[in-house]
Write an enzyme that holds these catalytic residues in place. Structure first.
Site, PDB file in Angstrom:
ATOM      1  N   GLY A 122      44.706 -38.580 -52.367  1.00 43.01           N
ATOM      2  CA  GLY A 122      43.957 -39.757 -52.466  1.00 43.01           C
ATOM      3  C   GLY A 122      42.417 -39.684 -52.512  1.00 43.01           C
ATOM      4  O   GLY A 122      41.604 -40.576 -51.987  1.00 43.01           O
ATOM      5  N   ASN A 144      41.358 -40.774 -55.778  1.00 40.28           N
ATOM      6  CA  ASN A 144      40.954 -41.948 -56.425  1.00 40.28           C
ATOM      7  C   ASN A 144      41.018 -42.818 -55.266  1.00 40.28           C
ATOM      8  O   ASN A 144      40.189 -43.924 -55.407  1.00 40.28           O
ATOM      9  CB  ASN A 144      42.240 -42.030 -57.309  1.00 40.28           C
ATOM     10  CG  ASN A 144      42.138 -41.516 -58.504  1.00 40.28           C
ATOM     11  OD1 ASN A 144      40.887 -41.144 -59.202  1.00 40.28           O
ATOM     12  ND2 ASN A 144      43.215 -40.952 -59.058  1.00 40.28           N
ATOM     13  N   MET A 162      53.659 -42.201 -56.574  1.00 32.56           N
ATOM     14  CA  MET A 162      54.599 -41.328 -57.362  1.00 32.56           C
ATOM     15  C   MET A 162      56.151 -41.764 -57.032  1.00 32.56           C
ATOM     16  O   MET A 162      56.951 -41.231 -56.452  1.00 32.56           O
ATOM     17  CB  MET A 162      54.630 -39.879 -57.315  1.00 32.56           C
ATOM     18  CG  MET A 162      53.287 -39.139 -57.165  1.00 32.56           C
ATOM     19  SD  MET A 162      52.814 -39.611 -59.149  1.00 32.56           S
ATOM     20  CE  MET A 162      53.988 -38.284 -59.729  1.00 32.56           C
ATOM     21  N   HIS A 163      56.215 -43.121 -57.290  1.00 35.77           N
ATOM     22  CA  HIS A 163      57.477 -43.894 -57.157  1.00 35.77           C
ATOM     23  C   HIS A 163      57.504 -45.147 -58.274  1.00 35.77           C
ATOM     24  O   HIS A 163      56.671 -45.725 -58.227  1.00 35.77           O
ATOM     25  CB  HIS A 163      57.761 -44.512 -55.733  1.00 35.77           C
ATOM     26  CG  HIS A 163      58.822 -45.329 -55.528  1.00 35.77           C
ATOM     27  ND1 HIS A 163      60.272 -44.936 -55.196  1.00 35.77           N
ATOM     28  CD2 HIS A 163      59.130 -46.668 -55.701  1.00 35.77           C
ATOM     29  CE1 HIS A 163      60.792 -46.035 -55.102  1.00 35.77           C
ATOM     30  NE2 HIS A 163      60.359 -46.919 -55.161  1.00 35.77           N
ATOM     31  N   LEU A 177      58.192 -48.470 -59.485  1.00 40.07           N
ATOM     32  CA  LEU A 177      58.377 -49.753 -59.003  1.00 40.07           C
ATOM     33  C   LEU A 177      59.410 -50.660 -59.721  1.00 40.07           C
ATOM     34  O   LEU A 177      59.127 -50.941 -60.997  1.00 40.07           O
ATOM     35  CB  LEU A 177      57.060 -50.379 -58.873  1.00 40.07           C
ATOM     36  CG  LEU A 177      56.229 -49.811 -57.824  1.00 40.07           C
ATOM     37  CD1 LEU A 177      54.814 -50.320 -57.947  1.00 40.07           C
ATOM     38  CD2 LEU A 177      56.706 -49.901 -56.196  1.00 40.07           C
ATOM     39  N   ASN A 211      47.974 -49.715 -62.151  1.00 38.01           N
ATOM     40  CA  ASN A 211      48.237 -48.364 -61.997  1.00 38.01           C
ATOM     41  C   ASN A 211      47.390 -47.220 -62.917  1.00 38.01           C
ATOM     42  O   ASN A 211      46.920 -47.793 -64.103  1.00 38.01           O
ATOM     43  CB  ASN A 211      49.604 -47.948 -62.376  1.00 38.01           C
ATOM     44  CG  ASN A 211      50.336 -46.651 -62.118  1.00 38.01           C
ATOM     45  OD1 ASN A 211      49.797 -45.898 -61.128  1.00 38.01           O
ATOM     46  ND2 ASN A 211      50.543 -45.918 -63.415  1.00 38.01           N
ATOM     47  N   HIS A 224      47.265 -43.900 -64.993  1.00 35.76           N
ATOM     48  CA  HIS A 224      48.198 -42.890 -65.599  1.00 35.76           C
ATOM     49  C   HIS A 224      47.287 -42.023 -66.497  1.00 35.76           C
ATOM     50  O   HIS A 224      46.735 -42.409 -67.407  1.00 35.76           O
ATOM     51  CB  HIS A 224      49.388 -43.822 -66.467  1.00 35.76           C
ATOM     52  CG  HIS A 224      50.309 -43.010 -66.909  1.00 35.76           C
ATOM     53  ND1 HIS A 224      50.898 -42.055 -66.431  1.00 35.76           N
ATOM     54  CD2 HIS A 224      50.594 -42.536 -68.205  1.00 35.76           C
ATOM     55  CE1 HIS A 224      51.921 -41.343 -67.047  1.00 35.76           C
ATOM     56  NE2 HIS A 224      51.698 -41.431 -68.246  1.00 35.76           N
ATOM     57  N   ASP A 257      54.884 -46.949 -67.283  1.00 34.58           N
ATOM     58  CA  ASP A 257      53.683 -46.889 -67.684  1.00 34.58           C
ATOM     59  C   ASP A 257      53.720 -47.632 -69.156  1.00 34.58           C
ATOM     60  O   ASP A 257      52.904 -47.298 -70.171  1.00 34.58           O
ATOM     61  CB  ASP A 257      53.441 -45.459 -68.172  1.00 34.58           C
ATOM     62  CG  ASP A 257      53.498 -44.615 -66.868  1.00 34.58           C
ATOM     63  OD1 ASP A 257      52.858 -45.176 -65.677  1.00 34.58           O
ATOM     64  OD2 ASP A 257      53.902 -43.497 -66.397  1.00 34.58           O
ATOM     65  N   GLU A 305      39.086 -39.595 -63.818  1.00 34.05           N
ATOM     66  CA  GLU A 305      39.755 -40.889 -63.114  1.00 34.05           C
ATOM     67  C   GLU A 305      39.079 -41.524 -62.120  1.00 34.05           C
ATOM     68  O   GLU A 305      39.360 -42.882 -61.828  1.00 34.05           O
ATOM     69  CB  GLU A 305      41.102 -40.219 -62.427  1.00 34.05           C
ATOM     70  CG  GLU A 305      42.289 -39.729 -63.485  1.00 34.05           C
ATOM     71  CD  GLU A 305      43.471 -38.991 -62.831  1.00 34.05           C
ATOM     72  OE1 GLU A 305      43.382 -38.912 -61.566  1.00 34.05           O
ATOM     73  OE2 GLU A 305      44.057 -38.420 -63.541  1.00 34.05           O
TER      74      GLU A 305
END
Length: 225
Positions: A17, A19, A109-110, A112, A129, A131, A173, A202
């Site tokens: 967490g 970010n 990390m799933h 969608l 997102n 990446h 992505d 990031e």
């Protein structure tokens, strides 16, 4: 550029967490118009949940196994696929119940599926997102390691990898980039050192990408009346 209206955001996380923390901190500085209405994690032990609770942000734990979508160790791919689609549809319901303006995947990390994305498209809620790769390069997991390995094999184009914030589409992505930053690989540098260097970037890029996406969504809304 004037600040946009108050913008409600839902953050999806799976881990540390950091970010998310950058976004939380920015709500009292560079992103005062962002109101984080909920943090959702698919991992119970995600430290990001603690970060959210420390900031008095509502949280939700939503997991495939503990939510009884399928049993741990399930091997039947058809069962798992159907379960993932039900999970994603339920996730969309959970998210939309808070009526957010935007959804930000910050270490989620799933993958969608359209079962999640389509209801948000219908409500004109963009999903973005972060990446850790350049557009069209190293889609999916282990992007930093794959770029690092290619660099040491002499196969990394211009010796550069990068980070992007992009809109989420069903193709992993491959959504339209919002902001991109190139990162030059170095020698000597360990994989962990490259990861640390990229993570530091990031934290800034997710703020830039979120700000741009929020400005874009209000501009689109003003056009559509």
């Amino acid at each position: 550029m004037h600040d946009p209206p108050l913008t409600k955001g839902t953050i999806l996380i799976s881990g540390e967490g950091t970010n998310l923390q950058a976004l939380i901190d920015a709500t009292s500085s560079t992103l005062p118009y962002l109101k984080i209405v909920r943090v959702i994690s698919n991992k119970k032990e995600a430290k990001g949940l603690i970060r959210a609770k420390s900031a008095s942000i509502p949280t939700k734990y939503h997991n495939l196994v503990s939510g009884n979508y399928y049993a741990k160790g399930e091997a039947d791919q058809a069962v798992k696929q159907a379960a993932r689609e039900k999970y994603d549809a339920d996730l969309a319901d959970i998210v939309l119940a808070d009526e957010p303006d935007i959804v930000i995947c910050a270490g989620w990390m799933h993958v969608l599926s359209p079962k999640f994305l389509d209801p948000l498209v219908a409500r004109k809620v963009p999903v973005i997102n972060l990446h850790p790769a350049l557009p069209g390069k190293y889609d999916g997991i282990d992007a930093i390691k794959r770029a690092y390995d290619d660099y040491h094999k002499g196969k990394l184009e211009h010796d550069r990898t990068g980070i992007m914030i992009h809109y989420v589409v069903p193709e992993v992505d491959r959504g339209e980039p919002i902001v991109v930053r190139e990162i030059e690989c170095k020698t000597p540098e360990t994989l962990e050192e490259l990861k640390d260097r990229m993570h530091a970037e990031e934290h800034q890029l997710i703020l830039e990408g979120t700000a741009m996406a929020i400005h874009n969504l209000w501009e689109e809304r003003s056009k559509s009346g």
